[in-house]
Design a protein around this motif. Structure first.
Motif: not given
Length: 93
Positions: A6-10, A16-26
């Motif tokens: 899980n991205g939240k854990d590492v 994590l917020q920056q990555i979520q702008q491009y891909i989320e839940g995949e």
């Protein structure tokens, strides 16, 4: 063997917020640093077999075989045979 984390854990929260702008839940694959991957067909030998086959096609064409004959001999379309011949013509010219 790869496993999922899980991205939240590492990841730091800001990253994590920056990555979520491009891909989320995949699922996202992150390759190893400096990973050297083999190119298509290198490990199986397919790339070398196709290279040898294409050289045979070009040499047969130069020896007088027609494109139609080469289509039948190698189970390829005329377009594929022409592309192979064209590639070798450009390389030798």
């Amino acid at each position: 063997m790869a496993h999922y984390r899980n991205g939240k854990d590492v990841l730091p929260p800001k990253l994590l917020q920056q990555i979520q702008q491009y891909i989320e839940g995949e699922l996202l694959y992150i390759p190893k640093q400096n990973e050297q991957r083999a190119g298509w067909g290198e490990l199986s030998g397919t790339r070398e077999r196709i290279k040898l086959r294409n050289e045979e096609i070009y040499n047969a064409y130069c020896s007088g075989r027609s494109i139609r004959e080469l289509e039948r001999m190698y189970y390829l379309s005329g377009e594929s045979v022409r592309k192979i011949i064209g590639k070798y013509n450009r390389a030798s010219g």
